[in-house]
Design a protein around this motif. Sequence first.
Motif, PDB file in Angstrom:
ATOM      1  N   ARG A  92       0.825  -1.194   0.000  1.00 48.60           N
ATOM      2  CA  ARG A  92       0.000   0.000   0.000  1.00 48.60           C
ATOM      3  C   ARG A  92       0.865   1.252   0.000  1.00 48.60           C
ATOM      4  NH1 ARG A  92      -5.231   0.366   1.099  1.00 48.60           N
ATOM      5  NH2 ARG A  92      -4.916   2.320   2.225  1.00 48.60           N
ATOM      6  N   ARG A  93       0.249   2.339  -0.472  1.00 54.49           N
ATOM      7  CA  ARG A  93       0.870   3.656  -0.402  1.00 54.49           C
ATOM      8  C   ARG A  93      -0.079   4.559   0.355  1.00 54.49           C
ATOM      9  NH1 ARG A  93       2.565   7.183  -5.672  1.00 54.49           N
ATOM     10  NH2 ARG A  93       0.342   6.847  -6.121  1.00 54.49           N
ATOM     11  N   ASP A  94       0.431   5.173   1.432  1.00 60.48           N
ATOM     12  CA  ASP A  94      -0.382   6.050   2.270  1.00 60.48           C
ATOM     13  C   ASP A  94      -0.062   7.505   1.976  1.00 60.48           C
ATOM     14  OD1 ASP A  94      -1.770   4.016   3.662  1.00 60.48           O
ATOM     15  OD2 ASP A  94       0.004   3.671   4.900  1.00 60.48           O
ATOM     16  N   MET A  95      -1.087   8.356   2.132  1.00 58.02           N
ATOM     17  CA  MET A  95      -0.985   9.770   1.776  1.00 58.02           C
ATOM     18  C   MET A  95      -1.364  10.676   2.955  1.00 58.02           C
ATOM     19  SD  MET A  95      -0.535   9.505  -1.651  1.00 58.02           S
ATOM     20  CE  MET A  95      -0.983   8.477  -3.068  1.00 58.02           C
ATOM     21  N   ALA A  96      -0.832  11.881   2.922  1.00 60.59           N
ATOM     22  CA  ALA A  96      -1.265  12.970   3.802  1.00 60.59           C
ATOM     23  C   ALA A  96      -1.554  14.168   2.916  1.00 60.59           C
ATOM     24  CB  ALA A  96      -0.184  13.314   4.821  1.00 60.59           C
ATOM     25  N   ASP A  97      -2.807  14.578   2.885  1.00 63.31           N
ATOM     26  CA  ASP A  97      -3.233  15.660   1.988  1.00 63.31           C
ATOM     27  C   ASP A  97      -2.862  15.378   0.532  1.00 63.31           C
ATOM     28  OD1 ASP A  97      -4.328  17.040   4.091  1.00 63.31           O
ATOM     29  OD2 ASP A  97      -2.714  18.520   4.254  1.00 63.31           O
ATOM     30  N   GLY A  98      -2.959  14.114   0.149  1.00 65.99           N
ATOM     31  CA  GLY A  98      -2.695  13.723  -1.229  1.00 65.99           C
ATOM     32  C   GLY A  98      -1.236  13.549  -1.579  1.00 65.99           C
ATOM     33  N   GLU A 156      10.299   6.822  -6.680  1.00 69.24           N
ATOM     34  CA  GLU A 156       9.265   7.170  -7.663  1.00 69.24           C
ATOM     35  C   GLU A 156       7.883   7.158  -7.041  1.00 69.24           C
ATOM     36  OE1 GLU A 156       7.577   5.608 -12.007  1.00 69.24           O
ATOM     37  OE2 GLU A 156       9.407   4.745 -11.160  1.00 69.24           O
ATOM     38  N   LEU A 157       7.577   6.119  -6.260  1.00 70.26           N
ATOM     39  CA  LEU A 157       6.258   6.016  -5.642  1.00 70.26           C
ATOM     40  C   LEU A 157       6.060   7.053  -4.544  1.00 70.26           C
ATOM     41  CD1 LEU A 157       5.893   2.131  -5.515  1.00 70.26           C
ATOM     42  CD2 LEU A 157       4.447   3.707  -6.807  1.00 70.26           C
ATOM     43  N   LEU A 158       7.131   7.425  -3.862  1.00 69.74           N
ATOM     44  CA  LEU A 158       7.044   8.438  -2.813  1.00 69.74           C
ATOM     45  C   LEU A 158       7.193   9.850  -3.371  1.00 69.74           C
ATOM     46  CD1 LEU A 158       9.126   6.739   0.019  1.00 69.74           C
ATOM     47  CD2 LEU A 158       6.654   7.125   0.007  1.00 69.74           C
ATOM     48  N   GLN A 159       7.486   9.946  -4.669  1.00 70.87           N
ATOM     49  CA  GLN A 159       7.655  11.241  -5.335  1.00 70.87           C
ATOM     50  C   GLN A 159       8.710  12.087  -4.624  1.00 70.87           C
ATOM     51  OE1 GLN A 159       3.753  13.039  -5.747  1.00 70.87           O
ATOM     52  NE2 GLN A 159       2.909  11.258  -6.806  1.00 70.87           N
ATOM     53  N   GLN A 160       9.877  11.487  -4.414  1.00 72.03           N
ATOM     54  CA  GLN A 160      10.975  12.189  -3.778  1.00 72.03           C
ATOM     55  C   GLN A 160      12.258  11.951  -4.573  1.00 72.03           C
ATOM     56  OE1 GLN A 160      11.308  10.233   0.168  1.00 72.03           O
ATOM     57  NE2 GLN A 160      13.266   9.429  -0.558  1.00 72.03           N
ATOM     58  N   HIS A 161      13.278  12.732  -4.281  1.00 74.05           N
ATOM     59  CA  HIS A 161      14.566  12.604  -4.959  1.00 74.05           C
ATOM     60  C   HIS A 161      15.220  11.284  -4.561  1.00 74.05           C
ATOM     61  CE1 HIS A 161      18.723  13.511  -6.178  1.00 74.05           C
ATOM     62  NE2 HIS A 161      18.189  14.426  -6.977  1.00 74.05           N
TER      63      HIS A 161
END
Length: 215
Positions: A92-98, A156-161
């Motif tokens: 799973r991938r969890d989000m905070a404010d998208g 990539e999934l966390l959208q970070q460097h």
Amino acid sequence: MFDAGRHSVRRAMAALAMEGKLSVEQGRGTFVEDAPKLNYHVGRRTRFRQNLLSQGFEPGGETIAEDIVPASPAVAEALGLAEGAPVHRLLRRDMADGVPINLGFSFQCAIRFPDWARLRREGLSVTEAYHAHGVTEYFRHSTSVHSRRAREEEAELLQQHIDQPVLVVRKVDVDGQGVPIGHAEGIWAASRVQFVFEGVDDGPVRFPHRGGDAE
């Protein structure tokens, strides 16, 4: 405007991305990072949804993959099951404010929780999914944390460097009788979350499938 060379600008952008101030998304471009920085409280009653809502963040998440697999030695030990017993494995991938903050695998006994994957896929929280299976209360028994460099697919999934670190968090939850019911390994975006640990005393944990109680 500042008479800076292209190479210097690229280096500056890369440094800002590594610090978490810019988000570089392949195929889209570079954006000012507006990801939340939250304090995630870890205690006896740790709840993802409550953690976020209490700080004004909207919790969210999605199931990326799910299957039923034989419990590995590590998972079997964590859940007090026989090695090879069927367990749900959810990615799973969890989000905070998208914004992605956590990516990870979780494991539950497929015999005790037959509808686990479906309920989580349909949007029920962990607490709600446990309630649907008759578990009215559960507690955090153990948590371990270490840091490392993000892998390419994680970044990539966390959208970070790719050069930003991640926090690897392993946990075991138990029901009201101290029986292990959940094990997970989460990959957290280190620039977006700070863990706050609260003192707990959970007492012994029972491993009924291992021939008696164990602490």
